[in-house]
Design a protein around this motif. Structure first.
Motif, PDB file in Angstrom:
ATOM      1  N   MET A  57       0.746  -1.194  -0.145  1.00  0.00           N
ATOM      2  CA  MET A  57      -0.011  -0.121   0.050  1.00  0.00           C
ATOM      3  C   MET A  57       0.725   1.101  -0.111  1.00  0.00           C
ATOM      4  O   MET A  57       0.579   2.260  -0.709  1.00  0.00           O
ATOM      5  CB  MET A  57      -0.913  -0.022   1.303  1.00  0.00           C
ATOM      6  N   MET A  58       1.886   1.067   0.805  1.00  0.00           N
ATOM      7  CA  MET A  58       2.868   2.472   0.734  1.00  0.00           C
ATOM      8  C   MET A  58       3.506   2.444  -0.737  1.00  0.00           C
ATOM      9  O   MET A  58       3.733   3.721  -1.194  1.00  0.00           O
ATOM     10  CB  MET A  58       3.861   2.019   1.775  1.00  0.00           C
TER      11      MET A  58
ATOM     12  N   MET B  12      -1.638   1.840   8.400  1.00  0.00           N
ATOM     13  CA  MET B  12      -0.260   2.002   8.807  1.00  0.00           C
ATOM     14  C   MET B  12       0.390   2.352   7.743  1.00  0.00           C
ATOM     15  O   MET B  12       1.460   3.314   7.637  1.00  0.00           O
ATOM     16  CB  MET B  12       0.020   0.475   8.867  1.00  0.00           C
ATOM     17  N   ALA B  13      -0.027   2.119   6.332  1.00  0.00           N
ATOM     18  CA  ALA B  13       0.463   2.565   5.119  1.00  0.00           C
ATOM     19  C   ALA B  13       0.289   4.080   4.829  1.00  0.00           C
ATOM     20  O   ALA B  13       1.493   4.848   4.457  1.00  0.00           O
ATOM     21  CB  ALA B  13      -0.187   1.900   3.942  1.00  0.00           C
TER      22      ALA B  13
ATOM     23  N   GLU C 295       0.234   6.260   7.495  1.00  0.00           N
ATOM     24  CA  GLU C 295       1.023   6.749   8.332  1.00  0.00           C
ATOM     25  C   GLU C 295       2.474   6.918   8.125  1.00  0.00           C
ATOM     26  O   GLU C 295       3.355   7.722   7.984  1.00  0.00           O
ATOM     27  CB  GLU C 295       0.964   6.196   9.689  1.00  0.00           C
ATOM     28  N   LEU C 296       2.945   5.629   7.367  1.00  0.00           N
ATOM     29  CA  LEU C 296       4.472   5.615   7.034  1.00  0.00           C
ATOM     30  C   LEU C 296       4.408   6.570   5.664  1.00  0.00           C
ATOM     31  O   LEU C 296       5.344   7.216   5.461  1.00  0.00           O
ATOM     32  CB  LEU C 296       4.357   4.134   6.372  1.00  0.00           C
ATOM     33  N   ALA C 297       3.629   6.526   4.716  1.00  0.00           N
ATOM     34  CA  ALA C 297       3.661   7.532   3.414  1.00  0.00           C
ATOM     35  C   ALA C 297       3.912   8.885   3.969  1.00  0.00           C
ATOM     36  O   ALA C 297       4.610   9.539   3.411  1.00  0.00           O
ATOM     37  CB  ALA C 297       2.357   7.238   2.749  1.00  0.00           C
ATOM     38  N   ALA C 298       2.968   9.393   4.969  1.00  0.00           N
ATOM     39  CA  ALA C 298       2.967  10.713   5.382  1.00  0.00           C
ATOM     40  C   ALA C 298       4.440  11.153   6.093  1.00  0.00           C
ATOM     41  O   ALA C 298       5.025  12.083   6.180  1.00  0.00           O
ATOM     42  CB  ALA C 298       2.192  11.001   6.412  1.00  0.00           C
ATOM     43  N   ALA C 299       5.027  10.156   6.752  1.00  0.00           N
ATOM     44  CA  ALA C 299       6.170  10.287   7.444  1.00  0.00           C
ATOM     45  C   ALA C 299       7.377  10.205   6.608  1.00  0.00           C
ATOM     46  O   ALA C 299       8.261  10.921   6.637  1.00  0.00           O
ATOM     47  CB  ALA C 299       6.400   9.370   8.682  1.00  0.00           C
ATOM     48  N   ASP C 300       7.302   9.412   5.844  1.00  0.00           N
ATOM     49  CA  ASP C 300       8.396   9.060   4.715  1.00  0.00           C
ATOM     50  C   ASP C 300       8.495  10.107   3.412  1.00  0.00           C
ATOM     51  O   ASP C 300       9.541  10.636   3.115  1.00  0.00           O
ATOM     52  CB  ASP C 300       8.143   7.694   4.062  1.00  0.00           C
ATOM     53  N   SER C 301       7.534  10.602   2.890  1.00  0.00           N
ATOM     54  CA  SER C 301       7.562  11.384   1.793  1.00  0.00           C
ATOM     55  C   SER C 301       6.521  12.709   1.870  1.00  0.00           C
ATOM     56  O   SER C 301       6.574  13.705   1.125  1.00  0.00           O
ATOM     57  CB  SER C 301       7.025  10.761   0.756  1.00  0.00           C
ATOM     58  N   GLY C 302       5.937  12.868   3.054  1.00  0.00           N
ATOM     59  CA  GLY C 302       4.999  13.937   3.418  1.00  0.00           C
ATOM     60  C   GLY C 302       3.613  14.065   2.476  1.00  0.00           C
ATOM     61  O   GLY C 302       2.956  14.864   2.379  1.00  0.00           O
TER      62      GLY C 302
END
Length: 334
Positions: free
Chosen positions: A87-88, A116-117, A119-126
């Motif tokens: 998903m990410m 979870m995906a 949250e990870l996408a927001a943290a990784d690439s904004g």
């Protein structure tokens, strides 16, 4: 078990290669992450639409990737949620600068992994990500894999309508609000005449007698409201339509998209028999059918049976439904 497969462990992998071979004019496939993309993704300035779920429900979701619907679909194993890494990857690949909407059916694994995906996408690439969960099944409140109502037929209608809005260049907040509106105005219920067989299991998910059906079955074979003796189509239609009409509720003067969906093993001939009964019941209730859809769109492998979905619509929703779409599973206006 008789199936057109090679190795049960390779079913999803082999099917994705087949999808790529059949539809390379409009799709591309990331085989490592098992994600199907529209060929021109990401589209600059357009909200990206990502959905997905367990395989075995085709054409949902991969068959609805393309212009006017989804930008990407993540394929899990049969009846098993995709993982957050899939998903990410999909979220990053369809981000055209306007944010990404996750369309998630209300199953515990799907909801948890998409969350979870995001949250990870927001943290990784904004990347700005909003999730909308579909929960339109009126049959049961909680089920084997669900807290609350299951997401079923409305998911197809939502992906089409919201896909048209995203194609118009609407902002993420507006697209997400529209998705919530569609989910809130749609209700579904299904029945099974037979079970289905997950390739890895090699045996039917459940047993039904020759003269029985399961009312309110889930798309993974989860139990429904009750098991009853088989009755004619007109009575089956009433058992599906009446709970739907009473749940929203729908009333005289309302307009709907009426969707009779096959579970994978029921001939189109019989689905049209059911649609005729559904249309008559709606006419008696004073509900107008603005648009209809009949066929196998959200299946359960080879399960025999059907579901009915009613979506209350206004002029704007009908216009978005009629907008051009070009996917393997739905195509018109192009």
């Amino acid at each position: 078990m008789k199936k057109l497969i090679n190795d049960p462990a390779d079913v999803v992998k082999d099917a994705l290669r087949g999808i790529e071979a059949a539809h390379s004019d409009r799709l591309r496939v990331d085989h490592e992450n098992r994600v199907i993309y529209r060929k021109d993704a990401p589209v600059r300035g357009k909200v990206g639409l990502v959905s997905g779920g367990g395989s075995g429900h085709e054409p949902l979701h991969g068959g609805f990737v393309g212009v006017g619907m989804l930008d990407a679909a993540c394929a899990g194993e049969v009846f098993t949620s995709p993982v957050p890494d899939q998903m990410m990857a999909a979220t990053a690949a369809v981000d055209g600068g306007a944010g990404v909407l996750h369309i998630v059916k209300n199953y515990t694994g799907d909801v948890m992994n998409f969350e979870m995906a995001a949250e990870l996408a927001a943290a990784d690439s904004g990347t700005e990500v909003v999730s909308v969960v579909t929960d339109d099944d009126v049959a049961v409140q909680d089920s084997t894999w669900t807290a609350g109502r299951r997401g079923v037929g409305v998911t197809v209608l939502l992906e089409k309508i919201v896909g048209a809005a995203a194609e118009e260049g609407r902002p993420l907040g507006e697209v997400a609000d529209l998705a919530r509106k569609v989910n809130g105005q749609g209700r579904s219920m299904g029945l099974a005449l037979t079970s289905c067989t997950v390739p890895a299991a090699g045996k039917p998910t459940f047993e039904l007698g020759e003269s029985e059906f399961e009312l309110g079955v889930g798309i993974h074979g989860e139990p429904g409201r009750q098991r009853l003796p088989l009755v004619p189509a007109k009575d089956l239609a009433a058992l599906l339509v009446e709970p739907i009409l009473g749940d929203l509720p729908y009333g005289k003067g309302d307009s709907v998209i009426a969707f009779v969906n096959g579970m994978g093993g029921t001939p189109l001939l019989e689905l049209y028999v059911m649609y005729n009964e559904v249309a008559q019941l709606l006419g008696k209730a004073g509900v107008t059918v603005a648009r209809s859809l009949v066929g196998n769109y959200i299946t359960s492998l080879e399960m025999a049976g059907c579901s009915v979905t009613l979506l209350k619509v206004d002029d704007e929703l009908v216009r978005l439904w009629d907008a051009p779409v070009n996917t393997p599973g739905l195509r018109w206006g192009v």
